[in-house]
Design an enzyme around this catalytic site. Structure first.
Site, PDB file in Angstrom:
ATOM      1  N   GLY A 206      -2.434   8.857   2.816  1.00  0.00           N
ATOM      2  CA  GLY A 206      -3.307  10.021   2.819  1.00  0.00           C
ATOM      3  C   GLY A 206      -4.655   9.659   3.399  1.00  0.00           C
ATOM      4  O   GLY A 206      -4.755   9.165   4.522  1.00  0.00           O
ATOM      5  N   SER A 207      -5.740   9.873   2.649  1.00  0.00           N
ATOM      6  CA  SER A 207      -7.070   9.528   3.132  1.00  0.00           C
ATOM      7  C   SER A 207      -7.306   8.024   3.087  1.00  0.00           C
ATOM      8  O   SER A 207      -7.718   7.415   4.077  1.00  0.00           O
ATOM      9  CB  SER A 207      -8.133  10.245   2.299  1.00  0.00           C
ATOM     10  OG  SER A 207      -9.435   9.796   2.655  1.00  0.00           O
ATOM     11  N   GLN A 208      -7.018   7.404   1.938  1.00  0.00           N
ATOM     12  CA  GLN A 208      -7.320   5.984   1.769  1.00  0.00           C
ATOM     13  C   GLN A 208      -6.235   5.061   2.326  1.00  0.00           C
ATOM     14  O   GLN A 208      -6.529   3.940   2.751  1.00  0.00           O
ATOM     15  CB  GLN A 208      -7.521   5.674   0.280  1.00  0.00           C
ATOM     16  CG  GLN A 208      -8.810   6.225  -0.301  1.00  0.00           C
ATOM     17  CD  GLN A 208     -10.036   5.474   0.177  1.00  0.00           C
ATOM     18  OE1 GLN A 208      -9.976   4.284   0.474  1.00  0.00           O
ATOM     19  NE2 GLN A 208     -11.158   6.165   0.254  1.00  0.00           N
TER      20      GLN A 208
ATOM     21  N   HIS B  30      -8.825   5.210  -8.124  1.00  0.00           N
ATOM     22  CA  HIS B  30      -9.597   6.088  -8.999  1.00  0.00           C
ATOM     23  C   HIS B  30      -8.931   6.077 -10.371  1.00  0.00           C
ATOM     24  O   HIS B  30      -7.868   5.484 -10.559  1.00  0.00           O
ATOM     25  CB  HIS B  30      -9.756   7.495  -8.443  1.00  0.00           C
ATOM     26  CG  HIS B  30      -8.471   8.219  -8.143  1.00  0.00           C
ATOM     27  ND1 HIS B  30      -7.529   8.513  -9.110  1.00  0.00           N
ATOM     28  CD2 HIS B  30      -7.982   8.719  -6.985  1.00  0.00           C
ATOM     29  CE1 HIS B  30      -6.518   9.163  -8.562  1.00  0.00           C
ATOM     30  NE2 HIS B  30      -6.758   9.297  -7.274  1.00  0.00           N
TER      31      HIS B  30
ATOM     32  N   VAL C 264       0.873  -1.173   0.000  1.00  0.00           N
ATOM     33  CA  VAL C 264       0.000   0.000   0.000  1.00  0.00           C
ATOM     34  C   VAL C 264       0.909   1.220   0.000  1.00  0.00           C
ATOM     35  O   VAL C 264       1.658   1.444   0.958  1.00  0.00           O
ATOM     36  CB  VAL C 264      -0.942   0.004   1.216  1.00  0.00           C
ATOM     37  CG1 VAL C 264      -1.780   1.274   1.233  1.00  0.00           C
ATOM     38  CG2 VAL C 264      -1.848  -1.221   1.192  1.00  0.00           C
TER      39      VAL C 264
ATOM     40  N   LYS D  14      11.229   8.110   2.310  1.00  0.00           N
ATOM     41  CA  LYS D  14      12.069   8.286   3.492  1.00  0.00           C
ATOM     42  C   LYS D  14      11.923   9.722   4.005  1.00  0.00           C
ATOM     43  O   LYS D  14      11.926  10.668   3.218  1.00  0.00           O
ATOM     44  CB  LYS D  14      13.541   8.018   3.158  1.00  0.00           C
ATOM     45  CG  LYS D  14      13.896   6.546   3.111  1.00  0.00           C
ATOM     46  CD  LYS D  14      13.885   5.931   4.507  1.00  0.00           C
ATOM     47  CE  LYS D  14      14.403   4.486   4.466  1.00  0.00           C
ATOM     48  NZ  LYS D  14      14.341   3.868   5.814  1.00  0.00           N
ATOM     49  N   GLY D  15      11.756   9.856   5.289  1.00  0.00           N
ATOM     50  CA  GLY D  15      11.574  11.179   5.869  1.00  0.00           C
ATOM     51  C   GLY D  15      10.149  11.669   5.834  1.00  0.00           C
ATOM     52  O   GLY D  15       9.875  12.801   6.254  1.00  0.00           O
TER      53      GLY D  15
ATOM     54  N   ASP E 169      -2.510  12.709  -6.847  1.00  0.00           N
ATOM     55  CA  ASP E 169      -2.521  12.789  -8.306  1.00  0.00           C
ATOM     56  C   ASP E 169      -1.217  13.384  -8.832  1.00  0.00           C
ATOM     57  O   ASP E 169      -0.639  12.887  -9.815  1.00  0.00           O
ATOM     58  CB  ASP E 169      -3.696  13.640  -8.780  1.00  0.00           C
ATOM     59  CG  ASP E 169      -5.048  13.014  -8.467  1.00  0.00           C
ATOM     60  OD1 ASP E 169      -5.071  11.842  -8.058  1.00  0.00           O
ATOM     61  OD2 ASP E 169      -6.073  13.702  -8.632  1.00  0.00           O
TER      62      ASP E 169
END
Length: 219
Positions: free
Chosen positions: A51-53, A141, A47, A78-79, A117
């Protein structure tokens, strides 16, 4: 648009929506035992992104596949400020479930790309080059497909390309998955699609991914 599909693992059913026949797989935790068969040939799922998902999908997949022998890994830069958040959710370098994104991509059989995106535009060529031949690219998406089409490009021919698109924001995908522990079938519905199938397994990979996210129905 083809609304029908064939699965070697999951039973589909037809529904009528405003005079149109569509086909779905009705999900639920009773189907989790079928996931190892649905993911035949996959031993590692990456994965990419937090973020959101990302948090929801990584945790739901990990929990659904517990004991299956399939490892769910999170790949981040990294970071990244999200590194500690992934660790707090139980993904660690020590356990082999958290790592630098391109290293994780290179080791995975299914790469679920959940970065922004803008990052997909910048990094997709490097991501494609990093993936194993015969691996599967998963999207949530259609942005990357649209971008490639707009610049006259396509996905590499040696990859499966599938999409599973939850009908809700990531926090809801996780919250309703956890609710499903008490109410079988609780969850967020998903749409799935197969853009490229190189080995005849792409449809079941997509449905398996949707079921593992806790989707009560996938269509």
């Amino acid at each position: 648009m083809q609304l029908d599909f064939t699965s070697n693992i999951f039973e589909k059913e037809s529904i009528n929506l405003d005079g149109n026949t569509e086909y779905i797989v009705r999900g639920g935790r009773h189907l989790f035992s079928q996931l190892p068969k649905a993911f035949d040939g996959i031993s590692s799922i990456a994965v990419i992104g937090w973020g959101s998902q990302g948090p929801a999908q990584a945790q739901n997949l990990r929990d659904s596949l517990e004991g299956s022998g399939i490892t769910v890994k999170v790949g981040l830069r990294k970071g990244s400020k999200s590194w500690s958040k992934a660790e707090a959710a139980g993904f660690t370098e020590a356990s082999g479930t958290l790592g630098e994104m391109f290293e994780v991509i290179a080791s995975a059989d299914l790469v679920i790309l959940l970065i922004s995106d803008a990052a997909q535009v910048t990094l997709h060529e490097q991501i494609f080059k990093s993936m194993k031949k015969g691996a599967t690219l998963g999207l949530s998406h259609g942005f990357l497909l649209g971008h490639l089409s707009s610049v006259g490009k396509d996905f590499p021919e040696d990859l499966n390309v599938i999409a599973v698109c939850p009908k809700g924001m990531g926090p809801s995908v996780r919250r309703l998955y956890e609710q499903g522990k008490e109410v079988n079938g609780a969850g967020i519905n998903t749409s799935f699609a197969v853009h490229q199938d190189i080995d005849g397994k792409a449809t079941d990979y997509a449905i398996g991914w949707a079921v593992a996210l806790g989707a009560p129905s996938a269509s």
